[in-house]
Design a protein around this motif. Sequence first.
Motif, mmCIF file in Angstrom:
data_model
loop_
_atom_site.group_PDB
_atom_site.id
_atom_site.type_symbol
_atom_site.label_atom_id
_atom_site.label_comp_id
_atom_site.label_asym_id
_atom_site.label_seq_id
_atom_site.Cartn_x
_atom_site.Cartn_y
_atom_site.Cartn_z
ATOM 1 N N ALA A 79 13.007 12.231 17.411
ATOM 2 C CA ALA A 79 12.113 13.383 17.492
ATOM 3 C C ALA A 79 10.717 12.906 17.865
ATOM 4 C CB ALA A 79 12.090 14.105 16.142
ATOM 5 N N GLY A 80 9.887 13.825 18.285
ATOM 6 C CA GLY A 80 8.509 13.469 18.605
ATOM 7 C C GLY A 80 7.805 12.914 17.378
ATOM 8 N N CYS A 81 7.085 11.829 17.560
ATOM 9 C CA CYS A 81 6.439 11.180 16.415
ATOM 10 C C CYS A 81 4.969 10.886 16.675
ATOM 11 C CB CYS A 81 7.188 9.912 16.039
ATOM 12 S SG CYS A 81 7.266 8.685 17.356
ATOM 13 N N PHE A 82 4.344 11.646 17.549
ATOM 14 C CA PHE A 82 2.943 11.418 17.899
ATOM 15 C C PHE A 82 2.036 11.549 16.672
ATOM 16 C CE2 PHE A 82 -1.202 13.002 19.361
ATOM 17 C CZ PHE A 82 -1.596 11.927 20.133
ATOM 18 N N ALA A 83 2.172 12.627 15.920
ATOM 19 C CA ALA A 83 1.321 12.844 14.748
ATOM 20 C C ALA A 83 1.518 11.740 13.717
ATOM 21 C CB ALA A 83 1.603 14.210 14.125
ATOM 22 N N GLU A 84 2.733 11.302 13.536
ATOM 23 C CA GLU A 84 3.012 10.235 12.569
ATOM 24 C C GLU A 84 2.362 8.920 13.000
ATOM 25 O OE1 GLU A 84 5.688 13.519 11.887
ATOM 26 O OE2 GLU A 84 5.255 12.417 13.717
ATOM 27 N N GLN A 85 2.397 8.629 14.303
ATOM 28 C CA GLN A 85 1.736 7.417 14.805
ATOM 29 C C GLN A 85 0.237 7.475 14.543
ATOM 30 O OE1 GLN A 85 2.557 6.455 18.919
ATOM 31 N NE2 GLN A 85 4.601 7.330 18.758
ATOM 32 N N ILE A 86 -0.363 8.607 14.829
ATOM 33 C CA ILE A 86 -1.805 8.784 14.616
ATOM 34 C C ILE A 86 -2.136 8.633 13.138
ATOM 35 C CG2 ILE A 86 -3.711 10.448 14.712
ATOM 36 C CD1 ILE A 86 -2.909 9.319 17.445
ATOM 37 N N ASN A 87 -1.323 9.222 12.271
ATOM 38 C CA ASN A 87 -1.591 9.158 10.837
ATOM 39 C C ASN A 87 -1.557 7.726 10.310
ATOM 40 O OD1 ASN A 87 -1.940 11.929 10.684
ATOM 41 N ND2 ASN A 87 0.167 12.318 10.079
ATOM 42 N N VAL A 88 -0.573 6.948 10.755
ATOM 43 C CA VAL A 88 -0.495 5.550 10.310
ATOM 44 C C VAL A 88 -1.698 4.773 10.838
ATOM 45 C CG1 VAL A 88 0.828 3.400 10.354
ATOM 46 C CG2 VAL A 88 2.030 5.580 10.162
ATOM 47 N N CYS A 138 0.847 -1.194 0.000
ATOM 48 C CA CYS A 138 0.000 0.000 0.000
ATOM 49 C C CYS A 138 0.883 1.244 0.000
ATOM 50 C CB CYS A 138 -0.906 -0.014 1.228
ATOM 51 S SG CYS A 138 -1.822 1.526 1.473
ATOM 52 N N ASP A 139 0.737 2.070 -1.026
ATOM 53 C CA ASP A 139 1.546 3.299 -1.111
ATOM 54 C C ASP A 139 1.351 4.190 0.109
ATOM 55 O OD1 ASP A 139 2.660 2.613 -3.538
ATOM 56 O OD2 ASP A 139 1.238 3.789 -4.723
ATOM 57 N N GLY A 140 0.096 4.338 0.554
ATOM 58 C CA GLY A 140 -0.178 5.178 1.714
ATOM 59 C C GLY A 140 0.510 4.670 2.961
ATOM 60 N N CYS A 141 0.436 3.368 3.200
ATOM 61 C CA CYS A 141 1.085 2.783 4.377
ATOM 62 C C CYS A 141 2.584 3.035 4.364
ATOM 63 C CB CYS A 141 0.828 1.276 4.445
ATOM 64 S SG CYS A 141 -0.778 0.783 5.047
ATOM 65 N N TRP A 142 3.230 2.677 3.269
ATOM 66 C CA TRP A 142 4.689 2.766 3.311
ATOM 67 C C TRP A 142 5.154 4.206 3.359
ATOM 68 C CZ3 TRP A 142 7.674 5.131 -0.273
ATOM 69 C CH2 TRP A 142 7.251 5.196 -1.597
ATOM 70 N N GLN A 143 4.426 5.138 2.743
ATOM 71 C CA GLN A 143 4.823 6.548 2.830
ATOM 72 C C GLN A 143 4.695 7.049 4.267
ATOM 73 O OE1 GLN A 143 2.418 8.541 -0.098
ATOM 74 N NE2 GLN A 143 3.659 7.784 -1.801
ATOM 75 N N LEU A 144 3.601 6.691 4.929
ATOM 76 C CA LEU A 144 3.419 7.093 6.327
ATOM 77 C C LEU A 144 4.435 6.412 7.240
ATOM 78 C CD1 LEU A 144 -0.472 7.048 6.399
ATOM 79 C CD2 LEU A 144 0.995 9.070 6.568
ATOM 80 N N LEU A 145 4.766 5.156 6.958
ATOM 81 C CA LEU A 145 5.765 4.449 7.759
ATOM 82 C C LEU A 145 7.152 5.064 7.594
ATOM 83 C CD1 LEU A 145 4.627 0.766 7.253
ATOM 84 C CD2 LEU A 145 4.645 2.043 9.407
ATOM 85 N N VAL A 146 7.477 5.514 6.389
ATOM 86 C CA VAL A 146 8.772 6.173 6.168
ATOM 87 C C VAL A 146 8.847 7.450 7.002
ATOM 88 C CG1 VAL A 146 10.163 7.424 4.461
ATOM 89 C CG2 VAL A 146 9.256 5.162 3.908
#
Length: 99
Positions: free
Chosen positions: A36-45, A18-26
């Motif tokens: 660095a803080g990664c709260f927003a990235e966790q929520i997005n995935v 899934c393009d969306g998954c791997w882009q968000l995981l990167v």
Amino acid sequence: MAGEGNELPVPMPFMFTCDGCWQLLVLLARKVAADAGCFAEQINVARHIATEHPDEVPEPHGDDCPLCPKYAKLPEPADRWAEHRARDLFLPEGVARLL
């Protein structure tokens, strides 16, 4: 999330196709690598998985999860509860169950 036992696990196979998954995981992995803080990235995935891959979201946790019973009592828990459970797919358990 730095520290022993908090490394990101290998994502589930569906996430690689899934393009969306791997882009968000990167984006998440870059934040983790930079300590660095990664709260927003966790929520997005988690939100992406719950929305785009609802059949991949794990079943509710057992009695060892203090948050699942709280989500189950919400009037409309489906989205947030699914996001909570989806975190198990890409975060260490100790981090995944914080939210």
